[in-house]
Design an enzyme around this catalytic site. Structure first.
Site, PDB file in Angstrom:
ATOM      1  N   LEU A 120      20.112  47.358  66.455  1.00 56.18           N
ATOM      2  CA  LEU A 120      19.986  45.938  67.391  1.00 56.18           C
ATOM      3  C   LEU A 120      20.701  45.095  67.931  1.00 56.18           C
ATOM      4  O   LEU A 120      20.927  45.099  68.783  1.00 56.18           O
ATOM      5  CB  LEU A 120      20.077  44.872  65.936  1.00 56.18           C
ATOM      6  CG  LEU A 120      18.454  45.435  65.124  1.00 56.18           C
ATOM      7  CD1 LEU A 120      18.542  44.948  63.845  1.00 56.18           C
ATOM      8  CD2 LEU A 120      17.403  45.208  65.679  1.00 56.18           C
ATOM      9  N   MET A 121      22.437  45.943  67.060  1.00 59.23           N
ATOM     10  CA  MET A 121      23.261  45.759  67.955  1.00 59.23           C
ATOM     11  C   MET A 121      23.716  45.994  69.901  1.00 59.23           C
ATOM     12  O   MET A 121      24.345  45.708  70.164  1.00 59.23           O
ATOM     13  CB  MET A 121      24.335  45.270  67.390  1.00 59.23           C
ATOM     14  CG  MET A 121      24.828  44.865  66.132  1.00 59.23           C
ATOM     15  SD  MET A 121      26.328  45.090  65.016  1.00 59.23           S
ATOM     16  CE  MET A 121      27.899  43.991  66.321  1.00 59.23           C
ATOM     17  N   LYS A 200      24.542  34.775  61.927  1.00 60.13           N
ATOM     18  CA  LYS A 200      24.799  34.006  63.478  1.00 60.13           C
ATOM     19  C   LYS A 200      23.636  35.467  64.810  1.00 60.13           C
ATOM     20  O   LYS A 200      23.944  36.782  64.554  1.00 60.13           O
ATOM     21  CB  LYS A 200      26.260  34.517  63.939  1.00 60.13           C
ATOM     22  CG  LYS A 200      25.556  33.747  65.600  1.00 60.13           C
ATOM     23  CD  LYS A 200      27.196  33.459  65.971  1.00 60.13           C
ATOM     24  CE  LYS A 200      27.478  33.744  67.945  1.00 60.13           C
ATOM     25  NZ  LYS A 200      29.046  33.598  68.029  1.00 60.13           N
ATOM     26  N   ASP A 205      25.375  36.187  74.222  1.00 64.20           N
ATOM     27  CA  ASP A 205      26.185  34.666  74.665  1.00 64.20           C
ATOM     28  C   ASP A 205      26.672  35.117  75.892  1.00 64.20           C
ATOM     29  O   ASP A 205      27.743  35.936  76.295  1.00 64.20           O
ATOM     30  CB  ASP A 205      27.171  35.148  73.458  1.00 64.20           C
ATOM     31  CG  ASP A 205      27.881  33.702  73.919  1.00 64.20           C
ATOM     32  OD1 ASP A 205      27.568  32.413  74.573  1.00 64.20           O
ATOM     33  OD2 ASP A 205      28.853  33.430  73.325  1.00 64.20           O
ATOM     34  N   LYS A 212      31.628  32.593  80.469  1.00 70.50           N
ATOM     35  CA  LYS A 212      32.661  33.444  79.923  1.00 70.50           C
ATOM     36  C   LYS A 212      33.068  34.707  81.847  1.00 70.50           C
ATOM     37  O   LYS A 212      32.018  34.471  81.841  1.00 70.50           O
ATOM     38  CB  LYS A 212      32.186  34.726  79.097  1.00 70.50           C
ATOM     39  CG  LYS A 212      31.627  33.633  77.807  1.00 70.50           C
ATOM     40  CD  LYS A 212      30.812  35.292  76.194  1.00 70.50           C
ATOM     41  CE  LYS A 212      30.924  34.789  75.451  1.00 70.50           C
ATOM     42  NZ  LYS A 212      31.640  34.568  74.355  1.00 70.50           N
ATOM     43  N   ARG A 221      25.934  41.456  74.453  1.00 72.12           N
ATOM     44  CA  ARG A 221      24.259  41.358  73.648  1.00 72.12           C
ATOM     45  C   ARG A 221      24.275  41.739  72.442  1.00 72.12           C
ATOM     46  O   ARG A 221      23.161  41.940  71.411  1.00 72.12           O
ATOM     47  CB  ARG A 221      23.932  42.655  74.355  1.00 72.12           C
ATOM     48  CG  ARG A 221      24.772  44.342  73.962  1.00 72.12           C
ATOM     49  CD  ARG A 221      23.513  45.323  74.972  1.00 72.12           C
ATOM     50  NE  ARG A 221      24.931  46.593  75.061  1.00 72.12           N
ATOM     51  CZ  ARG A 221      25.868  47.149  74.630  1.00 72.12           C
ATOM     52  NH1 ARG A 221      26.490  46.002  75.562  1.00 72.12           N
ATOM     53  NH2 ARG A 221      26.521  47.908  74.579  1.00 72.12           N
ATOM     54  N   GLU A 284      29.614  28.295  70.640  1.00 71.84           N
ATOM     55  CA  GLU A 284      28.270  27.723  70.385  1.00 71.84           C
ATOM     56  C   GLU A 284      27.230  28.400  68.951  1.00 71.84           C
ATOM     57  O   GLU A 284      26.943  27.681  67.698  1.00 71.84           O
ATOM     58  CB  GLU A 284      27.020  28.564  71.144  1.00 71.84           C
ATOM     59  CG  GLU A 284      26.466  29.846  70.559  1.00 71.84           C
ATOM     60  CD  GLU A 284      27.318  31.184  71.202  1.00 71.84           C
ATOM     61  OE1 GLU A 284      27.686  31.784  70.557  1.00 71.84           O
ATOM     62  OE2 GLU A 284      29.083  30.871  71.408  1.00 71.84           O
ATOM     63  N   ARG A 286      29.211  27.860  66.012  1.00 78.31           N
ATOM     64  CA  ARG A 286      29.250  27.225  65.027  1.00 78.31           C
ATOM     65  C   ARG A 286      28.635  26.020  64.774  1.00 78.31           C
ATOM     66  O   ARG A 286      28.167  25.771  63.435  1.00 78.31           O
ATOM     67  CB  ARG A 286      30.988  26.353  65.005  1.00 78.31           C
ATOM     68  CG  ARG A 286      31.144  25.980  66.358  1.00 78.31           C
ATOM     69  CD  ARG A 286      33.028  25.823  66.404  1.00 78.31           C
ATOM     70  NE  ARG A 286      33.003  27.354  67.465  1.00 78.31           N
ATOM     71  CZ  ARG A 286      34.441  27.144  66.818  1.00 78.31           C
ATOM     72  NH1 ARG A 286      35.100  26.230  66.639  1.00 78.31           N
ATOM     73  NH2 ARG A 286      34.705  28.453  67.641  1.00 78.31           N
TER      74      ARG A 286
END
Length: 441
Positions: A120-121, A200, A205, A212, A221, A284, A286
């Site tokens: 998945l990662m 999370k 991101d 970034k 990803r 984001e 958090r």
């Protein structure tokens, strides 16, 4: 394979591996069981050798610890090659002999759990979007339909729950958010207090308006590593039929810059009514977790454990040696720590001092700022202090897994790529918890 195979004509190839010092046991300096780690590493390297020889099946000597041997084999052979035409030959590891077959099977299940998180990662962010993530987990849990419930909550539900912090991040992307809620009911009673996992789930991101740098951004990803590890741990708990109830919560979205995105200085309202000044849109994770942690308090949990690739500061602090654990409960810490010694996927306790809380509550426009007022100092600790503002439960732990997100060559039985850590430690923790009485501590 190794040892007794040497004079067996049925095996055209034999790989011999060294297991290091016999009965080394737990190394108090390293905080892990050295025998188990040695076996994992040795079996992994042996199985890869067989793969290089293009042999489709390998029989593995249990090496005195069949579970560790199975973990080494299954973890060591895993590679993400879904999208390549040229793939390495598939090698199927099996136990040599009949002794330890139950332990071997358990090791296979543990390792497959971590490999699910790795898959998945590693998968590209256009393949694992919030909805695709949720559907993939739902499909994996389909085999255990009798005691598993999956709720794929849409944006309308998230809005009804007043999860303003989570929604503020999601709104910057064209990809709709999902709040994934899974219930595994393995306990003696469906109403026994559950273990609640929160992860999370930022499927990509970019940092948002606080963009970034482009170098290495593709690794983001894997910013849903928290969701991947906790959901994989629950799939594994179901496969092991662990006798406890577990609830998994994963706020899933992308963090993208657009005309609708959060802007630095915007103030958003979390589920518990606290207002948050979004000083950096790349802090984001958090914001998602704030709302998810509030929601986690609805379940009379035995413990709430959240995992998140939360801060670059965590990677600066510990690198990939161990997951940082911030917790208000020594009981919970001890359980996580004991589990990690066995799995070799280590944890290290970090501080939740009031010292850090002051740095996120001293905020010009709102109750809280989403970054510490001294900017980068103790960034992993200020992030944890921020999360603590959304927790009233007596047994909560926050695992910052940013440092263990990827493997270069540090863990010898994992190939280079996204690591799926610390899935096995979460599973082992749940297994140990399931031996305790289910009433909240």
């Amino acid at each position: 394979g190794k040892r007794s195979l040497c004079n067996n004509p049925d095996f055209p190839s034999v790989v011999v591996v060294g297991l290091g010092k016999k009965n080394a046991g737990v190394n108090g300096q390293e905080n892990w069981n050295e025998d188990k780690e040695n076996i994992r590493a040795a079996v992994a390297v042996g199985c890869r050798q067989i793969q290089d020889l293009e042999i489709p099946c390998v029989e593995v000597d249990p090496c005195g610890d069949a579970q560790a041997a199975a973990e080494g084999a299954v973890l060591g052979l895993h590679e993400y090659n879904e999208l390549k035409q040229k793939k390495k030959p598939v090698v199927t590891p099996q136990l040599h002999g009949s002794a330890g077959s139950e332990a071997w099977q358990k090791g296979v299940i543990y390792a497959e759990g971590q490999n699910l998180a790795r898959y998945l990662m590693e998968a590209p962010a256009n393949y694992i979007t919030p909805i695709k993530f949720a559907e993939y987990i739902e499909q994996k849990l389909g085999n255990f339909a009798s005691n598993v419930k999956v709720h794929i909550r849409p944006e309308s539900w998230i809005a009804t729950q007043q999860m303003g912090a989570f929604l503020s991040v999601a709104k910057g992307s064209a990809e709709p958010p999902i709040f994934l809620e899974i219930h595994y009911l393995g306990g003696a009673n469906a109403n026994d207090s559950p273990l609640v996992f929160v992860g999370k789930g930022v499927t990509f991101d970019s940092g948002g308006i606080s963009l970034k740098p482009s170098s290495g951004m593709d690794a983001m990803r894997a910013d849903m590593g928290g969701a991947a590890t906790v959901c994989s741990a629950i799939v594994t708990a179901a496969a092991l039929n662990l006798p406890l109830n577990i609830i998994g919560l994963a706020p899933l979205c992308e963090n993208m810059p657009s005309g609708k995105a959060n802007k630095p200085g915007d103030v958003v309202r979390a589920k518990n009514g606290k207002t948050i000044q979004v000083d950096n849109t790349d802090a984001e994770g958090r914001l998602l977790l704030a709302d998810a942690l509030c929601y986690a308090h609805n379940f009379n949990a035995r413990a709430i454990v959240n995992a998140a690739t939360l801060t670059g500061a965590m990677d600066v602090a510990l690198g990939s040696a161990a997951t940082g654990v911030f917790t208000n409960s020594s009981w919970l810490w001890n359980h996580l720590y004991e589990a990690s010694i066995v799995t070799g996927d280590r944890v290290w306790r970090m501080p939740l001092f009031e010292h850090y809380t002051k740095q996120v509550t001293d905020c010009p426009l709102a109750d809280l700022s989403n970054i510490g007022k001294y900017s980068r100092a103790g960034g992993a600790c200020t992030a944890a202090a921020f999360l603590k503002e959304f927790v009233t439960a007596p047994h909560w732990a926050h695992l910052d897994i940013a440092g263990v997100m990827a493997n270069k060559d540090e863990v010898p039985y994992l190939r280079k790529g996204m690591a799926g850590r610390p899935t096995r430690t979460l599973v082992e923790f749940a297994a140990r918890l399931s031996q305790d009485s289910p009433n909240p501590k």
